[in-house]
Design a protein around this motif. Sequence first.
Motif, PDB file in Angstrom:
ATOM      1  N   LEU A 172      -0.478  -7.373   5.924  1.00 29.51           N
ATOM      2  CA  LEU A 172      -0.905  -6.691   4.698  1.00 29.51           C
ATOM      3  C   LEU A 172      -1.560  -5.355   5.041  1.00 29.51           C
ATOM      4  N   VAL A 173      -0.753  -4.293   5.066  1.00 31.16           N
ATOM      5  CA  VAL A 173      -1.306  -2.973   5.404  1.00 31.16           C
ATOM      6  C   VAL A 173      -2.326  -2.516   4.363  1.00 31.16           C
ATOM      7  N   ALA A 174      -2.192  -3.060   3.147  1.00 33.60           N
ATOM      8  CA  ALA A 174      -3.100  -2.640   2.085  1.00 33.60           C
ATOM      9  C   ALA A 174      -4.480  -3.280   2.228  1.00 33.60           C
ATOM     10  N   ARG A 175      -4.603  -4.283   3.115  1.00 35.51           N
ATOM     11  CA  ARG A 175      -5.863  -5.021   3.237  1.00 35.51           C
ATOM     12  C   ARG A 175      -6.404  -4.887   4.658  1.00 35.51           C
ATOM     13  N   MET A 231      -6.896   1.134  -8.133  1.00 35.76           N
ATOM     14  CA  MET A 231      -6.668   2.546  -7.849  1.00 35.76           C
ATOM     15  C   MET A 231      -7.011   3.436  -9.032  1.00 35.76           C
ATOM     16  N   THR A 272      12.624  -9.095   5.961  1.00 36.10           N
ATOM     17  CA  THR A 272      11.414  -8.376   6.370  1.00 36.10           C
ATOM     18  C   THR A 272      10.158  -9.061   5.825  1.00 36.10           C
ATOM     19  N   SER A 273      10.343 -10.186   5.147  1.00 35.39           N
ATOM     20  CA  SER A 273       9.210 -10.858   4.517  1.00 35.39           C
ATOM     21  C   SER A 273       8.669 -11.973   5.406  1.00 35.39           C
ATOM     22  N   ALA A 274       7.367 -11.919   5.681  1.00 37.80           N
ATOM     23  CA  ALA A 274       6.748 -12.978   6.493  1.00 37.80           C
ATOM     24  C   ALA A 274       6.810 -14.314   5.762  1.00 37.80           C
ATOM     25  N   GLU A 309       9.050  -4.668   0.950  1.00 44.57           N
ATOM     26  CA  GLU A 309       9.171  -5.194   2.309  1.00 44.57           C
ATOM     27  C   GLU A 309       8.778  -6.673   2.377  1.00 44.57           C
ATOM     28  N   VAL A 310       7.767  -7.076   1.592  1.00 48.19           N
ATOM     29  CA  VAL A 310       7.261  -8.446   1.715  1.00 48.19           C
ATOM     30  C   VAL A 310       7.988  -9.436   0.807  1.00 48.19           C
ATOM     31  N   MET A 313      -8.947  -3.109  -5.322  1.00 48.02           N
ATOM     32  CA  MET A 313      -7.962  -2.037  -5.100  1.00 48.02           C
ATOM     33  C   MET A 313      -7.579  -1.393  -6.420  1.00 48.02           C
ATOM     34  N   PRO A 360       5.528  -1.305   0.351  1.00 48.04           N
ATOM     35  CA  PRO A 360       5.103  -2.581   0.938  1.00 48.04           C
ATOM     36  C   PRO A 360       5.541  -3.777   0.098  1.00 48.04           C
ATOM     37  N   ALA A 412       0.321  -7.219  -1.566  1.00 48.21           N
ATOM     38  CA  ALA A 412       0.717  -6.202  -0.591  1.00 48.21           C
ATOM     39  C   ALA A 412       0.644  -4.793  -1.162  1.00 48.21           C
ATOM     40  N   CYS A 413       0.730  -4.652  -2.489  1.00 53.10           N
ATOM     41  CA  CYS A 413       0.720  -3.312  -3.087  1.00 53.10           C
ATOM     42  C   CYS A 413      -0.652  -2.666  -2.921  1.00 53.10           C
ATOM     43  N   PRO A 414      -0.721  -1.497  -2.284  1.00 49.83           N
ATOM     44  CA  PRO A 414      -2.025  -0.849  -2.087  1.00 49.83           C
ATOM     45  C   PRO A 414      -2.543  -0.176  -3.348  1.00 49.83           C
TER      46      PRO A 414
END
Lengths: 187, 403
Positions: free
Chosen positions: B200-203, B349, B143-145, A74-75, B347, A71, A105-107
Motif C-alpha cells: 500500500l504505497v498510499a499508507r 484529500m 498485479t494484485s496481492a 494495480e491492486v 486521507m 494504485p 490503496a487509493c491515495p
Amino acid sequence: MANYGMALDYKNCINCSACETACKEENGILMGADKHRIWVGVGEIEGQYPLLDITSNAFHPSQCQQCENAPCEEVCPTHATYYDDNGIVRVDPDKCILCSYCMNACPYDARYVDDRTMTVDKCNFCSDTRLARGETTTACQTTCPTKVRTFGDLDDPESEISILLRTREHYSLKTHLGTKPKLFYLT
Amino acid sequence: MSLREKINNIVPIRDDFSLKSLLSFEKTPLNVFMAILSVGLFLWMSYGVGVYLNHGHHAYNVTREHPWGLMIAMYVFFVVSSTGLCIISSFGHVFKIPGFAIIGKRAIMGAILTILAGFAVIAFEIGHPVTMVIYNVVSPGLTSAIWWMGTLYGIYLTFIILEFIFLARNDHRWSRLFGIGGLVVGIAAHSNLGSVFGFLVARPIANGVFYPIYFILSAMITGLYLLFLIYGFRYKLKFPPEIQEFLYKIGKLLALLLAILIFFEGWRFLTAVYGGMPERADVALHILTSAPFLYGELLLGMVIPFVIAFTSKGRATVALVFASITGMIGIFFMRYDLVNDSQLAPMMMLKKREYQLEPHWVDYFPSSIEIAISIGAIGLCIILYYVADKLFDLDYSQEDIHH
C-alpha cells in the motif's frame, strides 16, 4: 481515442457546490455524506483576529485523479478496475467483488461503495453518461459558473487543456507516489 | 461396499466413530465448559451471519475512510494460525527434525480447520464471494496481492488436505511430498498476505518490506501457542514422555522466536519514528501509546510468554499452556492493530470541512455483528476440531515416530 484529463483553476472556485450537484444528477449518485464522486474542500480562516491568515481560507475542488499509474487498478484482483480507451480509470461492476482493496490503496480517498450495486464506484469523467452520448464535456465542468474546470484531450496539442497546461503553472497531488495524476491544479 | 468402507478406502476414520460417539464426551467441568462455550460462540456467529444476510455491509461499521475492519483482522488471525501450524508440523515430516513427527496429523488437521474458519469469516466480508470465485479465474489481476494470496491459499488448502489424507494412511512418501508443497505454497501465500498491506504505497505506516517477513515469523509463534493449547487440552496437562519432550523443544523455540519478534518490532518502530515522516512517525507514536498495542500485543502477546519461556528455558510447560492463552489474545490484537493502524491516518484529500471535520485519526470500532461473526468463528473452529478428533485418529503412532 483521447487521453482525457482535467485542469482546475481552483482559485476561481466560489464553493457553490453546483459541480457536486450536477455530478449527482448526471450520474445518478446516491445521497449521503460519504457517497460522492467529487467534492469541494473548504479551508477555514486560521489565526486570531487581527492576525488572520486569509490564504488558509481557500476552496479546493477535487475528485479521482485519473492516475496514469493508478494504485487502485494495480491492486484489483479481478480487473474490475481498468483503463478504458480514453485513459480513464473505470470500474466494471460485474467484476467487482467488493474486497475494498482499491479503497485502501487509493491515495486520494476517491472511492466509495455504491449501495445499489454494492460495488466500489468512482468518478469516471461521465463516461457512462455524457461521453457515452458522444459529448466531450463533463457535468461538473459544464455547470461551473466561474469556469474552474477545463476538461479535454491531453494528446491533442490544440485542445484548451493542452494550451492551458503549456501556458499556466500547475501542480498535481501526491506526485511523489508515482501515480501520474491527470488532474492539474493551476496556480 | 458400505459408505463407511468407501470413506475408509480414501482416508481411514476411527472404528468407534458413530453419531452416538460424536455426541458423547467425558463430562468433566472443563469439557462441559468448552462445549457450552463453543456452541454459544457458534450460535452467536450464526446470529451475526443472519443479520449480515439481511443487511449486507450496512451491518458493519466499515466506512469510506476505514473500509477494512475486524472481519479482515479475524481472517488474518485464522490464516496466520493455519500457516503457523503447517510450518511447525513440517519440522517433523518434511525436515525430519527428531521429536516433531508426532504432531503431524493433529497439527495439519488444525491447519486445515483454522483456514476453513478463516474462509468462513472472509466469505461474509467480501461483498460478492461467488463473483470472486468466477472472476479470480476468468479475469485474474496478476498485479494484485489479494489475487495471489487467495489463489495460493486455495492451492495450499488442497495440498494440506492431501497431506493429511496420506498421513492418515501412513503413506509417508506422499504425505512428505504434499507436505513440502503445502509448506512452500503456504509460506508464499502468507507472505503475500503480508504484502497486501506492504504494497500500500498510499499508507506509509504499512508500506514496505516489514509485513511480508513479519507474517512468517508471527505465524510460527502463533503455531507454537496453538500447539501448547491443543496438547494442553488433549492431555489435560498430564503429558506422555514423547509429548513432554516435544513441548520442551517448542518451549525453547518459542523463547527464541519471541526474542526475534521483539527485536524486529523494536527496529520497526525506531525506523518508523526516526525522522518524523508524516503519516508514518505520527501513526507509529500513536500506536506505541495505544492500549491494544501496549497491553494486547506487547504484554499479553510477547512479554508474558517470553519471560516464562526464557526464565524456565522452555520447560515450564503448564505455565506456557496458560501463557499461550494470553499469547493468542496478543496475536489477535496484532492482527486487529495491523488492519486498524494501517488505516489510521486520514486521507481526506483536501476535504477540509465540507462533509465532516477532518479527523485527527480515522475512527473505527467494530459493530456488534462484526464482533459476533468474527469472535463466533472461534466456536466454529473448535466444533470442527471436536468433530475431526472424533472422526480421525489424530494421535501419533509408533510409525510416526520412526518416519
